[in-house]
Design a protein around this motif. Structure first.
Motif, PDB file in Angstrom:
ATOM      1  N   SER A  60      57.288  21.240  24.367  1.00 11.79           N
ATOM      2  CA  SER A  60      56.375  21.310  23.220  1.00 11.79           C
ATOM      3  C   SER A  60      55.126  22.118  23.550  1.00 11.79           C
ATOM      4  CB  SER A  60      55.990  19.900  22.781  1.00 11.79           C
ATOM      5  OG  SER A  60      57.129  19.147  22.399  1.00 11.79           O
ATOM      6  N   VAL A  61      54.618  21.974  24.770  1.00  5.74           N
ATOM      7  CA  VAL A  61      53.429  22.725  25.181  1.00  5.74           C
ATOM      8  C   VAL A  61      53.725  24.214  25.211  1.00  5.74           C
ATOM      9  CG1 VAL A  61      51.890  23.181  27.128  1.00  5.74           C
ATOM     10  CG2 VAL A  61      52.331  20.831  26.410  1.00  5.74           C
ATOM     11  N   HIS A  62      54.865  24.609  25.794  1.00  8.32           N
ATOM     12  CA  HIS A  62      55.197  26.031  25.867  1.00  8.32           C
ATOM     13  C   HIS A  62      55.454  26.612  24.478  1.00  8.32           C
ATOM     14  CE1 HIS A  62      55.942  25.077  30.158  1.00  8.32           C
ATOM     15  NE2 HIS A  62      55.645  26.359  30.352  1.00  8.32           N
ATOM     16  N   ASP A  63      56.126  25.859  23.621  1.00  5.52           N
ATOM     17  CA  ASP A  63      56.372  26.356  22.258  1.00  5.52           C
ATOM     18  C   ASP A  63      55.058  26.523  21.492  1.00  5.52           C
ATOM     19  OD1 ASP A  63      59.041  26.336  22.824  1.00  5.52           O
ATOM     20  OD2 ASP A  63      59.444  24.417  21.824  1.00  5.52           O
ATOM     21  N   ALA A  64      54.153  25.550  21.630  1.00  9.36           N
ATOM     22  CA  ALA A  64      52.875  25.653  20.912  1.00  9.36           C
ATOM     23  C   ALA A  64      52.053  26.829  21.417  1.00  9.36           C
ATOM     24  CB  ALA A  64      52.090  24.351  21.064  1.00  9.36           C
ATOM     25  N   LEU A  65      52.060  27.053  22.735  1.00 15.04           N
ATOM     26  CA  LEU A  65      51.314  28.188  23.282  1.00 15.04           C
ATOM     27  C   LEU A  65      51.901  29.516  22.822  1.00 15.04           C
ATOM     28  CD1 LEU A  65      50.649  26.950  26.933  1.00 15.04           C
ATOM     29  CD2 LEU A  65      49.012  27.098  25.070  1.00 15.04           C
ATOM     30  N   ASP A  66      53.238  29.625  22.815  1.00 16.51           N
ATOM     31  CA  ASP A  66      53.862  30.880  22.400  1.00 16.51           C
ATOM     32  C   ASP A  66      53.622  31.162  20.914  1.00 16.51           C
ATOM     33  OD1 ASP A  66      54.782  31.225  24.949  1.00 16.51           O
ATOM     34  OD2 ASP A  66      56.764  30.384  24.569  1.00 16.51           O
ATOM     35  N   ILE A  67      53.796  30.141  20.082  1.00 12.44           N
ATOM     36  CA  ILE A  67      53.615  30.353  18.650  1.00 12.44           C
ATOM     37  C   ILE A  67      52.144  30.580  18.304  1.00 12.44           C
ATOM     38  CG2 ILE A  67      53.863  29.250  16.389  1.00 12.44           C
ATOM     39  CD1 ILE A  67      56.292  27.777  17.492  1.00 12.44           C
ATOM     40  N   GLY A  68      51.253  29.806  18.924  1.00 14.48           N
ATOM     41  CA  GLY A  68      49.833  29.948  18.606  1.00 14.48           C
ATOM     42  C   GLY A  68      49.249  31.278  19.022  1.00 14.48           C
ATOM     43  N   THR A  69      49.659  31.794  20.183  1.00 16.87           N
ATOM     44  CA  THR A  69      49.122  33.077  20.641  1.00 16.87           C
ATOM     45  C   THR A  69      49.792  34.271  19.966  1.00 16.87           C
ATOM     46  OG1 THR A  69      50.672  32.974  22.524  1.00 16.87           O
ATOM     47  CG2 THR A  69      48.416  32.174  22.871  1.00 16.87           C
TER      48      THR A  69
END
Length: 490
Positions: free
Chosen positions: A327-336
């Motif tokens: 979830s952390v990696h997905d949120a970072l990829d989508i947010g950036t």
């Protein structure tokens, strides 16, 4: 006979001279009271910034200081509230309400002063002293709410403003309705008259050519007294397992408990291990991951606690940690990758919390250093692909920089040769190599060969957006102590 007359005259004179010493004694006895009242109105009253101080001032005045002269002095002091300190009006009204319970003359005198000030301020329809008018309106409204001023006073002032609803009359009427309109509308005795005044204000807004500012004031005052109806918020149905996991993580973040941090973490791990992890209808792993991320987003101090809890749970239930990291990696990829103009305002703060959680996961050995740096590299390089068009544009800029630098160095060398040196100076003018300078200048525009270049345009990372840099700094700052320690150990 003359002697008797002299004695009678002396007796009369002594009887007439007797009262003045008694008056002097009364003045001497009243002097300490006046001094105490003076200290109260000069020092204690302006410091009434909360209810406790206001009640203390009122009780101090009622306990032995409330003479007739002191009551008039207190009324004048309450009336003299500065027009720039509107936050004191509720506390001043509270003092007046407490004192009026025992000495109603203070309230009557204060209301008379405010009514006289209103007539003075609106005499001749001069558009001056707006701050004083606002103070008068809010003071009257606060006194009405504390039942010091009669509601009839507020109705009379509002009706006078409605008779000439323009300029400062609009400001005064709106301020008065905002202050005490809700109280009067919800009182059974005054509800009907208040509703009529509100209706008259709305009709005035539509009938008279008010400007945008005055129309906004009227609309805001009406909505403040009669807020628009909104649908009640419907709570989502939550299962008992969901509520229990939320309660466990809430206790983990509660620092007011008597338990130490380590004891709270151990108790949380034991409670989470007791869940039914193999349930088909509602497995525990998604719930634990969701509340762990929620805890990391809610409080910055709780990020190490969430990582510590996941580390203790990892050896028994690694699927929870895997879900959190995914979830952390997905949120970072989508947010950036989202452009800043399309990114919600709360997303940046959430990503900062996730970056800190990623660093804490490294500190608790949930991710390796290689995985941490690979994630940071992916954050920086995402969207900055070195395409053929970008490489061609950079090559053109490098060639232009080469030619400009070569020409400028050649020009500088020629000017140096043309200058006449002094006779006493034996040093020769140094000549720079134009080819080397030009190559150094063009090297700045050389595109990267490993597939990405931070200068390549990216919609999610424009030149003035520093979100990715901030995330990398947060993750490195969080993991820095363990990175340094591992480096020294190697």
């Amino acid at each position: 006979d003359d002697g008797d007359q002299d004695d009678d005259g002396a007796a009369d004179a002594s009887s007439l001279a007797a009262p003045p010493p008694a008056a002097d004694d009364e003045d001497d006895a009243a002097a300490p009271v006046q001094d105490a009242v003076g200290q109260l109105v000069r020092e204690d009253l302006p410091a009434c910034h909360n209810r406790d101080r206001a009640d203390a001032v009122a009780m101090k005045f009622c306990e032995g200081l409330a003479t007739k002269k002191a009551q008039r002095r207190l009324a004048r002091a309450l009336f003299a509230c500065p027009r720039t300190a509107l936050e004191l009006l509720p506390q001043y009204s509270r003092v007046a309400a407490v004192v009026c319970a025992a000495f109603p003359d203070v309230g009557r005198a204060l209301c008379q002063e405010l009514a006289s000030e209103y007539r003075f301020l609106f005499r001749g329809k001069k558009q001056h002293n707006l701050e004083s008018k606002m103070r008068n309106a809010r003071f009257v409204g606060e006194l009405v709410k504390f039942r010091v001023a009669p509601p009839q006073l507020a109705f009379n002032l509002a009706r006078n403003c409605l008779s000439d609803f323009s300029h400062h009359a609009v400001d005064y009427c709106c301020a008065l309705i905002e202050t005490c309109g809700g109280f009067l509308l919800r009182s059974p005795v005054t509800a009907s008259r208040t509703a009529k005044i509100l209706g008259a204000m709305v009709k005035m807004k539509t009938a008279k050519p008010l400007n945008a500012r005055d129309a906004t004031l009227v609309s805001y005052a009406h909505d403040r007294v009669c807020p628009p109806e909104r649908a009640a918020r419907v709570m989502k149905p939550r299962s008992e397992t969901y509520r229990f996991v939320g309660y466990v993580f809430a206790r983990l973040a509660d620092a007011s408990l008597d338990q130490k941090t380590g004891e709270r973490v151990e108790a949380t791990i034991r409670a989470l291990r007791a869940l039914d992890w193999d349930a088909l209808d509602e497995p525990a792993a998604p719930l634990v991951a969701k509340h762990a991320l929620k805890l990391a987003r809610s409080k910055a101090d709780a990020v190490p606690l969430a990582a510590d809890c996941l580390a203790g749970l990892h050896q028994f239930r690694p699927e929870a940690t895997a879900r959190v990291l995914d979830s952390v990696h997905d949120a970072l990829d989508i947010g950036t990758s989202t452009p800043p103009d399309r990114r919600p305002l709360r997303t940046a703060q959430r990503l900062v919390a996730y970056a800190a959680l990623l660093g804490e996961c490294y500190n608790f050995s949930l991710v390796s250093a290689a995985q941490l740096f690979a994630t940071l590299r992916r954050l920086l390089s995402r969207g900055h692909a070195c395409t053929d068009a970008f490489a061609a544009a950079m090559a053109a800029r490098g060639a232009r920089a080469y030619l400009e630098t070569f020409a400028s160095v050649e020009r500088a060398n020629a000017e140096g040769l043309m200058q006449e040196g002094d006779e006493d100076e034996e040093e020769e003018v140094s000549q720079e190599d134009p080819s080397q300078k030009a190559l150094d200048a063009s090297a700045l525009y050389r595109a990267a060969r490993d597939g990405w270049d931070p200068r390549a345009p990216c919609a999610g990372d424009p030149p003035r957006c520093f979100l990715r840099v901030t995330l990398c700094c947060v993750a490195l700052r969080t993991a820095a102590p363990c990175l340094v320690a591992s480096r020294k150990a190697d």
